[in-house]
Design a protein around this motif. Structure first.
Motif, mmCIF file in Angstrom:
data_model
loop_
_atom_site.group_PDB
_atom_site.id
_atom_site.type_symbol
_atom_site.label_atom_id
_atom_site.label_comp_id
_atom_site.label_asym_id
_atom_site.label_seq_id
_atom_site.Cartn_x
_atom_site.Cartn_y
_atom_site.Cartn_z
ATOM 1 N N ASP A 175 5.197 -8.309 6.718
ATOM 2 C CA ASP A 175 6.314 -9.308 6.953
ATOM 3 C C ASP A 175 5.880 -10.141 7.766
ATOM 4 N N PHE A 176 5.217 -9.818 8.926
ATOM 5 C CA PHE A 176 4.555 -10.738 9.907
ATOM 6 C C PHE A 176 3.484 -11.561 9.057
ATOM 7 N N THR A 177 2.494 -10.974 8.407
ATOM 8 C CA THR A 177 1.528 -11.706 7.832
ATOM 9 C C THR A 177 2.297 -12.794 6.657
ATOM 10 N N ILE A 178 2.926 -12.202 6.145
ATOM 11 C CA ILE A 178 3.555 -13.164 5.027
ATOM 12 C C ILE A 178 4.078 -14.554 5.632
ATOM 13 N N TRP A 179 4.808 -14.536 6.579
ATOM 14 C CA TRP A 179 5.482 -15.565 7.182
ATOM 15 C C TRP A 179 4.772 -16.389 8.150
ATOM 16 N N THR A 180 3.470 -15.822 8.501
ATOM 17 C CA THR A 180 2.668 -16.508 9.152
ATOM 18 C C THR A 180 1.382 -17.294 8.264
ATOM 19 N N VAL A 181 0.475 -16.243 7.971
ATOM 20 C CA VAL A 181 -0.880 -16.581 7.358
ATOM 21 C C VAL A 181 -0.642 -17.012 5.853
ATOM 22 N N ALA A 182 0.351 -16.273 5.242
ATOM 23 C CA ALA A 182 0.715 -16.678 3.748
ATOM 24 C C ALA A 182 1.280 -17.826 3.694
ATOM 25 N N VAL A 183 2.487 -17.954 4.460
ATOM 26 C CA VAL A 183 3.102 -19.123 4.245
ATOM 27 C C VAL A 183 2.081 -20.514 4.520
ATOM 28 N N MET A 184 1.111 -20.287 5.614
ATOM 29 C CA MET A 184 0.511 -21.479 6.052
ATOM 30 C C MET A 184 -0.589 -21.821 4.849
ATOM 31 N N VAL B 270 -0.342 0.855 14.498
ATOM 32 C CA VAL B 270 -0.268 0.824 13.341
ATOM 33 C C VAL B 270 0.305 -0.748 12.877
ATOM 34 N N PHE B 271 0.925 -1.174 13.438
ATOM 35 C CA PHE B 271 1.390 -2.704 13.377
ATOM 36 C C PHE B 271 0.282 -3.389 13.707
ATOM 37 N N ALA B 272 -0.663 -3.582 14.559
ATOM 38 C CA ALA B 272 -1.842 -4.184 14.628
ATOM 39 C C ALA B 272 -2.833 -4.192 13.424
ATOM 40 N N LEU B 273 -3.024 -2.787 13.264
ATOM 41 C CA LEU B 273 -3.962 -2.505 12.017
ATOM 42 C C LEU B 273 -3.352 -3.187 10.838
ATOM 43 N N SER B 274 -2.173 -3.240 10.695
ATOM 44 C CA SER B 274 -1.407 -3.755 9.322
ATOM 45 C C SER B 274 -1.629 -5.165 9.223
ATOM 46 N N VAL B 275 -1.659 -5.835 10.305
ATOM 47 C CA VAL B 275 -1.940 -7.348 10.249
ATOM 48 C C VAL B 275 -3.236 -7.739 10.096
ATOM 49 N N ILE B 276 -4.099 -6.755 10.665
ATOM 50 C CA ILE B 276 -5.695 -7.168 10.454
ATOM 51 C C ILE B 276 -6.006 -6.796 9.004
#
Length: 310
Positions: free
Chosen positions: A139-148, A70-76
């Motif tokens: 949350d992981f996507t926010i503070w990595t991809v989105a912030v970038m 679920v975590f991996a699919l969420s990020v994808i």
């Protein structure tokens, strides 16, 4: 999943948002009020709904494996949504920061404020647990991809890493560790988690009601020409892509339903806060979020019906 249960849950969400909107007439959404709502929701209600869900399910190897999936699919899914919004807007928007804003609105959903409580009601403790893991991926996507994207290539620094460590994430880690080693808190604390978890949905919906009533109609002029793209992707295209993708797998029913529900969520409530932090258009972000939430009250039950759960 019965369609009436979905309609009933969405109707309750709409009523609670309306109550928040009414309350805003007597208590305006000031900076202090906003901080109080966010603090109660993220630091009290959300950790408790996560812990309550963990301690009400039987933890085993199957469940741990499912949570990692679920975590991996969420990020994808989040990255795909951001890419669709960014790529689609590139045909008529030259400003890279504006494209990044549209991508974030299109890709990041309200998986905490609305998604976790809704999954808890519709799918029970296991669904709420999967929903919390999905939100961790957001949350992981926010503070990595989105912030970038918002920083336009600048280094994010240690502050971004620290922002990823919050109480809901800590609750997931601590709860899973305790469960993995078959350690359970006293019944008194489990009962406390259950009662505080019940605050999540009302507080979040009241806050959204306050947020909607605090918006200025004049800001609509800034986003009306591009509003259709991120909202169409977020509320319709992305959920359909996810449903089609999962339709070719033999995934567990509760797990797949949770992922699809989370993919249907309207735009992230804290988009305006994120935009303001990185010098983007916070007012437009708030307006797109509010419109997305209002439309989501209609599109969520419709999309659930479309993907064939009735």
């Amino acid at each position: 999943m019965e369609q009436m249960a979905v309609v009933s849950s969405i109707s309750l969400i709409a009523i609670m948002i309306a109550i928040g909107a009414i309350l805003s007439r007597w208590t305006p959404l000031t900076g202090d009020t906003q901080r109080m709502f966010i603090s109660l929701i993220f630091n009290v209600a959300m950790p408790c709904i996560i812990l309550s869900s963990i301690f009400h399910v039987e933890m085993d190897d199957r469940l741990f494996k499912n949570m990692m999936v679920v975590f991996a699919l969420s990020v994808i899914i989040n990255v795909v949504g951001i890419f669709l919004g960014w790529f689609g807007s590139s045909f008529f928007i030259e400003d890279r920061l504006r494209r990044a804003e549209i991508g974030i609105v299109a890709g990041l959903g309200n998986t905490a404020f609305i998604g976790i409580p809704l999954c808890a009601v519709l799918l029970g403790p296991e669904g709420a647990l999967y929903a919390a893991i999905f939100d961790a991926g957001v949350d992981f996507t926010i503070w990595t991809v989105a912030v970038m994207l918002l920083q336009r290539g600048k280094q994010s620094g240690i502050g971004t890493l620290k922002a990823m460590i919050n109480l809901p994430i800590i609750a997931i880690v601590v709860g899973l560790l305790l469960s993995y080693f078959q350690l359970r808190p006293p019944v008194l604390f489990i009962d406390l988690f259950d009662r505080l978890a019940a605050l999540a949905a009302p507080l979040a919906m009241f806050y959204i009601g306050f947020l909607i009533m605090n918006l200025k109609v004049t800001n609509f002029e800034k986003v009306k020409k591009t509003l259709w793209l991120p909202l169409t992707i977020k509320l319709i295209i992305l959920p359909l892509i996810v449903a089609l993708m999962l339709g070719f797998t033999a995934m567990d029913g509760t797990m797949s339903q949770t992922i699809i529900i989370q993919a249907m969520m309207p735009t992230l409530t804290l988009t305006s806060v994120l935009f303001a932090k990185y010098s983007a258009d916070a007012e437009s972000g708030a307006l797109m979020t509010a419109i997305s939430i209002l439309l989501g009250l209609v599109t969520i039950p419709v999309m659930i019906f479309v993907v064939g759960w009735v």
